[in-house]
Scaffold this motif. Structure first.
Motif, PDB file in Angstrom:
ATOM      1  N   SER A  65      53.853  73.152 -37.942  1.00 54.39           N
ATOM      2  CA  SER A  65      53.661  71.783 -38.446  1.00 54.39           C
ATOM      3  C   SER A  65      52.615  71.753 -39.555  1.00 54.39           C
ATOM      4  N   HIS A 110      62.871  68.286 -37.701  1.00 52.44           N
ATOM      5  CA  HIS A 110      62.438  67.435 -38.808  1.00 52.44           C
ATOM      6  C   HIS A 110      63.619  67.015 -39.696  1.00 52.44           C
ATOM      7  N   LEU A 141      55.596  64.643 -38.393  1.00 51.51           N
ATOM      8  CA  LEU A 141      56.680  65.534 -37.961  1.00 51.51           C
ATOM      9  C   LEU A 141      57.812  64.722 -37.333  1.00 51.51           C
TER      10      LEU A 141
END
Ligand SMILES: Cc1cc2nc3c(=O)[nH]c(=O)nc-3n(C[C@H](O)[C@H](O)[C@H](O)COP(=O)(O)OP(=O)(O)OC[C@H]3O[C@@H](n4cnc5c(N)ncnc54)[C@H](O)[C@@H]3O)c2cc1C
Length: 604
Positions: A65, A110, A141
Motif C-alpha cells: 500500500s 484496488h 486503498l
C-alpha cells in the motif's frame, strides 16, 4: 529441424530481436510487449525487493500500500483509467507478480475490483465520484470485501444484511453472527485509508432482495474508521504479507448513493429496491468485477511462473550437473505448461479488451484462473526445487512468488469452487473456442476433446439426477468432482489449442516448431497418466499408448534444445539482488558479498 545460434540469446534480460524469440514472445505478449516492458521498468524502479530479516510481518504488510501511490504516479494515469484499460492493468499486475511481489497484493483489490465496481455499478453521483477521487492517487486503498467467515456457498446466500435507514439517508450493514463477519479482506492496517466495497443481502421488511454491493468510505486519510465497524487482525500468512481482517459490521452506514447496482436496479419513489433481474441472479451482476480480478490474477501468476522458469533454465545451465536429464524433464514440463498457459491467458485478455466482442467472459475466467494458477504453482514449486538452496532464498524471489500463488489459487474464488461452478455448464464449456482455432487437430488434441465431450455428456445425462443417484465417471467420486474434472479438461484443451494457434501464426518457422512441441508436450503429458481412463472407454489402443510415450519423448527433446529461446521469450529482466536472475550467479554473489577474485586466500 533448423536451429538458430543461441550464443547471444540469454534466458534473462534478453531484449534483442532474434526471430525465434520474437516469434515466441509475440504469442505471449501479442501487440502489447511495449506496454509490458514499460510497466516492468516502472515496477523495478519501485525497489520492492525482499526485506532483510529485521522487518516484521506487520511492517511488511505495509509495503504494497505504501508503494501504490508511487506506482500510480509513475504510470501517469488516475487509478480509474488504469482499471478500465485491460492491457495496461494486466501489464501492471504481470510485472508486479515478477518484480514487485508486495505491490501485487494490493493491485487486484484496488483496480479490478473496487475501482471497476464503482465505475461499472455506481450511479456516478458525487459520493461515487468522491470514492473514485480518493482511489485515483492510490493514497486511499480500494478493497472488495465479499468473503464471509461462515462461507459464501456460491455467493447468493450471504449473511451480512443491509437494511434501509430512512432517517440517516442510507443503508446499514449488519453481521448478526460470527459466520456473518467479513473475512480476509486486507483492511486491518489502522494507518491505511480505505474505500471498501461490501457485498450484502438487501432486506426490505424482512424480504430478501438479493446481493448488492455497498461502497463505504471506510477509513479516512486521517486514519479515522467509519462508525459501526469492529476489526480483528487475522493471523499472518507464511509469506505474501497482507493485513487480513475479520470485519464485524454493527450497522455501518452507507449512503444511498453508495449502493452499487448498475443499470439493472434502482429505487422507486418510496425508496423500495426494484429490478427486473430475478433475486437470486442479482448476485451474479454484483460480483461482475470479480471477473476482471480473476483474469488479472490468473495471468499474473502465469507470468510469475515464467520468471521462475527462466531463472531455473539459466541457473541450471551454470551448474555442474545442469545437463542431467532428471532436472531437465522437470524444467521442460514447467516451461511447456507455462508457455501454453501464457498464450491462452494473452488470448483471453485480448478478447476481454475487445469492445466489439462480448464473450461469456465469466465462464472463460472460471476455467482460466484455476488452470493458470494451478499450473503456475506446480511450475514454481518445481523451479524452486531444481534451484535447491538458491530457490529457497527470498532474495531470489521464488519463495515470495510461491506464497503469492498459494494465495492467488484461493483469492477471488478458490480453484476447486470455480471449477465445480464452471462444470455445471459442461456443454457450454465444450463450446468455448479460441479465435483462429485450426480446423484440423492433431490426434492428441482430438483425444483430449473426446474426453471433454464424454465428461460433458455424462454430466448432461445427470441433469436432474439427485446427488445420491449419480454414478460417477472415471475417478470422480460424485457430481462435483466430475464437474471439476470437466472444467480442468476444458482448460487443458484450450491451453493446447492456444499453443497450436501460436505455432500456426508464428512469424518464424523455428518458433512455429517450438510452439507446436509445446502444445504436444502439454497434451501428451496430460494423456500419459490417464491411459486407464482412455483404454477402458475404447479410446486408446496399444499402438496409441506407444505413440503417446514416444511422442512425449520426442517433443520434450525438441523443447530441451530450445529452452533458452523459450526462457528468453518470457522477457524477464535481471532482478536486483537475485543471483538466479543474473546472467552469472557467481559474479552476482561476488558483487553482493564484496568478495572479488582478489579477496580469496589460497594455500601457499
Ligand atoms: C491471499 C488472499 C487474499 C484474499 N483477499 C480477499 C479480499 O480482499 N476480499 C475478500 O472478500 N476475500 C478475500 N479472500 C478470501 C477468498 O476469496 C476466500 O478465501 C475464497 O473465496 C474461499 O473461501 P473460504 O476461505 O471461505 O473457503 P471455502 O469456501 O470454505 O472453501 C473450502 C474448500 O471448499 C471448496 N469449495 C468452496 N465452495 C465450494 C462449492 N460450492 N463446491 C465445491 N467445493 C467448494 C473450495 O474450493 C475449498 O477447497 C482472500 C483470500 C486469500 C488467500
Amino acid at each position: 529441424m533448423t536451429t538458430t545460434t543461441t550464443v547471444l540469446i540469454t534466458h534473462i534480460g534478453y531484449r534483442d530481436e532474434d526471430p525465434t524469440v520474437t516469434g515466441l514472445r509475440g504469442a505471449l505478449f501479442g501487440d502489447h510487449l511495449g506496454t509490458h516492458r514499460a510497466a516492468m521498468d516502472i515496477m523495478l524502479r519501485l525497489g520492492d525487493v525482499a526485506p532483510d530479516g529485521d522487518v516484521t510481518y506487520r511492517e511488511e504488510t505495509r509495503i504494497g500500500s505504501a508503494l501504490l501511490p508511487r506506482l500510480i504516479a509513475d504510470l501517469g494515469l488516475p487509478a480509474r483509467k488504469i482499471a478500465q484499460d485491460v492491457h495496461l492493468r494486466g501489464a501492471v499486475c504481470d510485472s508486479a507478480a515478477v518484480a514487485a511481489t508486495h505491490v501485487l497484493t494490493v493491485l487486484n483489490g484496488h483496480f479490478a475490483l473496487t475501482c471497476r465496481a464503482l465505475l461499472e455499478l455506481g450511479n456516478g453521483s458525487d459520493y461515487v465520484q468522491a470514492c473514485l477521487a480518493d482511489l485515483d492517487s492510490g493514497r486511499t486503498l480500494g478493497v472488495f470485501a465479499h468473503t464471509e467467515l461462515g462461507g459464501t456457498n456460491g455467493g447468493a446466500d450471504l449473511q451480512v444484511v443491509a437494511v434501509r435507514d430512512c432517517a440517516a439517508g442510507g443503508y446499514r450493514l449488519y453481521s448478526s453472527s460470527i459466520e456473518a463477519v467479513k473475512a480476509m479482506a486486507n483492511l486491518a492496517d489502522p494507518d491505511v485509508p480505505a474505500v471498501a466495497v461490501f457485498t450484502a443481502c438487501l432486506e426490505e421488511d424482512g424480504e430478501d432482495k438479493g446481493v448488492l454491493a455497498f461502497a463505504s468510505r471506510f477509513r479516512s486519510a486521517d486514519g479515522v474508521l467509519a462508525e459501526g465497524v469492529e476489526i480483528y487482525t487475522l493471523s499472518p500468512k507464511l509469506g505474501s504479507a497482507m493485513p487480513h481482517a475479520l470485519i464485524k459490521l454493527n450497522g455501518l452506514l452507507v449512503p444511498e448513493d453508495g449502493v452499487l447496482c448498475g443499470d439493472w436496479g434502482g429505487f422507486d419513489d418510496a425508496g423500495a429496491f426494484v429490478s427486473e433481474v430475478p433475486v437470486r441472479q442479482r448476485f451474479q451482476h454484483t460480483v461482475g468485477p470479480l471477473i476482471h480480478g480473476r483474469l488479472d490474477l490468473g495471468i499474473a501468476m502465469n507470468r510469475s511462473a515464467g520468471a521462475g522458469a527462466a531463472a531455473a533454465v539459466g541457473f541450471t545451465g551454470q551448474r555442474p550437473h545442469g545437463d542431467s536429464d532428471a532436472l531437465q524433464r522437470d524444467l521442460v514440463t514447467a516451461v511447456a505448461d507455462t508457455f501454453a498457459c501464457g498464450v491462452l491467458g494473452r488470448m483471453v485478455r485480448d478478447t476481454a479488451a475487445d469492445p466489439d466482442i462480448q464473450p461469456p467472459l465469466g465462464l472463460w475466467v472460471m476455467v482460466l484462473k484455476p488452470l493458470l494458477t494451478t499450473l503456475a504453482q506446480d511450475a514454481l514449486i518445481v523451479c524452486r526445487e531444481r534451484l535447491a538452496s538458491h530457490g529457497i532464498l527470498r532474495c531470489n524471489y521464488l519463495p515470495d512468488a510461491i506464497a503469492n500463488v498459494f494465495g492467488g489459487k484461493t483469492a477471488e474464488g478458490d480453484t476447486l469452487a470455480l471449477q465445480v461452478a464452471a462444470g455445471r455448464y459442461a456443454k457450454a464449456l465444450c463450446l468455448l473456442t479460441l479465435p483462429e482455432t485450426p480446423a484440423e487437430k492433431p490426434w492428441w488434441l482430438e483425444m483430449i476433446t473426446a474426453r471433454e465431450g464424454h465428461l460433458a455428456t455424462d454430466l448432461y445425462l445427470a441433469t436432474g439426477i439427485g446427488r445420491d443417484e449419480y454414478e460417477p465417471d472415471g475417478d470422480a467420486v460424485g457430481l462435483d468432482s466430475a464437474r471439476a474434472d470437466m472444467a480442468h479438461t476444458t482448460g487443458i484443451r484450450l491451453a493446447v489449442t492456444a499453443a497450436l494457434i501460436a505455432a500456426d501464426q508464428a512469424t518464424d518457422p523455428h518458433a512455429a516448431t517450438v510452439a507446436y512441441s509445446v502444445a504436444a508436450v502439454v497434451a501428451l503429458g496430460y494423456l500419459a497418466p490417464r491411459g486407464t481412463w482412455f483404454q477402458r472407454r475404447g479410446l486408446q489402443s496399444d499402438q496409441r499408448a506407444a505413440e503417446i510415450e514416444t511422442g512425449l519423448l520426442r517433443h520434450r527433446r525438441i523443447l530441451l534444445e530450445n529452452l533458452t529461446f523459450l526462457a528468453a521469450a518470457f522477457d524477464v529482466p535481471q532482478l536486483p539482488g537475485a543471483p538466479v536472475f543474473a546472467l552469472d550467479y557467481r559474479q552476482a554473489f561476488s558483487e553482493i558479498t564484496g568478495w572479488g577474485p582478489d579477496s580469496f586466500v589460497r594455500p601457499r
